[in-house]
Motif scaffolding. Sequence first.
Motif, PDB file in Angstrom:
ATOM      1  N   UNK A 172      -2.370 -11.805   9.947  1.00  0.00           N
ATOM      2  CA  UNK A 172      -0.926 -11.891   9.368  1.00  0.00           C
ATOM      3  C   UNK A 172      -0.606 -13.458   8.823  1.00  0.00           C
ATOM      4  N   UNK A 173      -0.975 -14.185   9.623  1.00  0.00           N
ATOM      5  CA  UNK A 173      -1.014 -15.626   9.171  1.00  0.00           C
ATOM      6  C   UNK A 173      -1.752 -16.006   7.686  1.00  0.00           C
ATOM      7  N   UNK A 174      -3.032 -15.474   7.878  1.00  0.00           N
ATOM      8  CA  UNK A 174      -4.070 -15.632   6.983  1.00  0.00           C
ATOM      9  C   UNK A 174      -3.466 -15.034   5.536  1.00  0.00           C
ATOM     10  N   UNK A 175      -2.934 -13.886   5.568  1.00  0.00           N
ATOM     11  CA  UNK A 175      -2.361 -13.374   4.517  1.00  0.00           C
ATOM     12  C   UNK A 175      -1.090 -14.117   3.889  1.00  0.00           C
ATOM     13  N   UNK A 176      -0.456 -14.532   4.948  1.00  0.00           N
ATOM     14  CA  UNK A 176       0.986 -15.183   4.633  1.00  0.00           C
ATOM     15  C   UNK A 176       0.562 -16.560   3.833  1.00  0.00           C
ATOM     16  N   UNK A 177      -0.821 -17.270   4.297  1.00  0.00           N
ATOM     17  CA  UNK A 177      -1.350 -18.505   3.522  1.00  0.00           C
ATOM     18  C   UNK A 177      -1.573 -18.117   2.281  1.00  0.00           C
ATOM     19  N   UNK A 178      -2.405 -16.939   2.049  1.00  0.00           N
ATOM     20  CA  UNK A 178      -2.868 -16.472   0.711  1.00  0.00           C
ATOM     21  C   UNK A 178      -1.694 -16.462  -0.365  1.00  0.00           C
ATOM     22  N   UNK A 179      -0.660 -15.876   0.322  1.00  0.00           N
ATOM     23  CA  UNK A 179       0.508 -15.315  -0.640  1.00  0.00           C
ATOM     24  C   UNK A 179       1.441 -16.972  -0.895  1.00  0.00           C
ATOM     25  N   UNK A 180       1.430 -17.978   0.026  1.00  0.00           N
ATOM     26  CA  UNK A 180       2.100 -19.309  -0.114  1.00  0.00           C
ATOM     27  C   UNK A 180       1.241 -20.099  -1.204  1.00  0.00           C
ATOM     28  N   UNK A 181      -0.134 -19.972  -1.236  1.00  0.00           N
ATOM     29  CA  UNK A 181      -0.804 -20.816  -1.945  1.00  0.00           C
ATOM     30  C   UNK A 181      -1.384 -20.184  -3.292  1.00  0.00           C
ATOM     31  N   UNK A 182      -0.914 -18.923  -3.546  1.00  0.00           N
ATOM     32  CA  UNK A 182      -1.337 -17.965  -4.638  1.00  0.00           C
ATOM     33  C   UNK A 182      -2.701 -17.706  -4.721  1.00  0.00           C
ATOM     34  N   UNK A 183      -3.465 -17.447  -3.801  1.00  0.00           N
ATOM     35  CA  UNK A 183      -4.817 -16.995  -3.493  1.00  0.00           C
ATOM     36  C   UNK A 183      -4.828 -15.415  -3.839  1.00  0.00           C
ATOM     37  N   UNK A 184      -5.676 -15.101  -4.496  1.00  0.00           N
ATOM     38  CA  UNK A 184      -5.853 -13.821  -4.987  1.00  0.00           C
ATOM     39  C   UNK A 184      -7.015 -13.285  -3.905  1.00  0.00           C
ATOM     40  N   UNK A 185      -7.297 -12.153  -3.557  1.00  0.00           N
ATOM     41  CA  UNK A 185      -8.291 -11.643  -2.866  1.00  0.00           C
ATOM     42  C   UNK A 185      -8.597 -10.289  -3.034  1.00  0.00           C
ATOM     43  N   UNK A 186      -9.672  -9.846  -2.455  1.00  0.00           N
ATOM     44  CA  UNK A 186     -10.197  -8.471  -2.667  1.00  0.00           C
ATOM     45  C   UNK A 186      -9.829  -7.587  -1.316  1.00  0.00           C
ATOM     46  N   UNK A 187      -9.425  -6.257  -1.401  1.00  0.00           N
ATOM     47  CA  UNK A 187      -9.242  -5.387  -0.274  1.00  0.00           C
ATOM     48  C   UNK A 187     -10.378  -4.489  -0.152  1.00  0.00           C
ATOM     49  N   UNK A 188     -10.715  -4.262   1.065  1.00  0.00           N
ATOM     50  CA  UNK A 188     -12.193  -3.590   1.121  1.00  0.00           C
ATOM     51  C   UNK A 188     -11.511  -2.174   1.563  1.00  0.00           C
ATOM     52  N   UNK A 189     -11.679  -1.066   0.749  1.00  0.00           N
ATOM     53  CA  UNK A 189     -11.134   0.180   1.097  1.00  0.00           C
ATOM     54  C   UNK A 189     -11.660   0.811   2.403  1.00  0.00           C
ATOM     55  N   UNK A 190     -12.889   0.483   2.693  1.00  0.00           N
ATOM     56  CA  UNK A 190     -13.479   0.874   3.850  1.00  0.00           C
ATOM     57  C   UNK A 190     -12.944   0.553   5.140  1.00  0.00           C
ATOM     58  N   UNK A 191     -12.139  -0.542   4.981  1.00  0.00           N
ATOM     59  CA  UNK A 191     -11.435  -1.055   6.144  1.00  0.00           C
ATOM     60  C   UNK A 191     -10.149  -0.056   6.689  1.00  0.00           C
ATOM     61  N   UNK A 192      -9.982   0.919   5.951  1.00  0.00           N
ATOM     62  CA  UNK A 192      -8.969   1.740   6.075  1.00  0.00           C
ATOM     63  C   UNK A 192      -9.508   3.169   6.568  1.00  0.00           C
TER      64      UNK A 192
END
Length: 219
Positions: A172-192
């Motif tokens: 959750x800290x990492x995802x918040x860091x991405x949001x705060x720094x405007x970092x786009x990333x991919x979501x691996x559907x297999x993780x679900x």
Amino acid sequence: MDLLDRVRNDMARHRMTEPGAKVVVAVSGGADSVTLLHMLYLLKDELEISLHVAHLNHMLRGEESEEDARFVAGLAQSYGLPSTVRSIDVPAYREQRRSSIETAAREARYSFLSDVGRQCGAKRVALAHQADDRAETILINFLRGSGTTGLKGIPPVRQGIYVRPLLSLRRLEIERYCAENGLKFRTDSSNMNEVHLRNRIRHRLIPLLEKEYNPALVP
């Protein structure tokens, strides 16, 4: 202390790099690896290191995997960093090895990263494992009847080559860091996909243990 300072301190404490070293950064395109690359890029001059981005397309998710590869290649280009993007037919490799898909993917990935490291003269390979990954690994090993060695989980440095600068950070800290720094990333559907044990532990067991038994389960 902000996340970058925590990573800086962890890298120094575990001696993850040395001045003049070239570091291969394994980037899948997910939030963890995008954060790893961003932080190492911010620290590279201070640490006196150079970076080389590596991405392996496991050919497991069709067009989604192809899009991940293009995303990472573009990300490396945006930072002005060299990159190696390669594809390996992991399903075929799995048939040859007669192993699980997870084992085949892991073997192919580490072989690829080792090869990239040799080719570009890198002394370290940086991986984006974080605190939740470590907790999941410990629980997987425990459920499979591992001994005390397996219960140690993921080490910050392995074989003097593989380093994990994000190991003290929560997902959750990492995802918040991405949001705060405007970092786009991919979501691996297999993780679900909860067919996989790790995903069941991630989405079911750990939330239950944190809620019912120990909110500080993941340090």
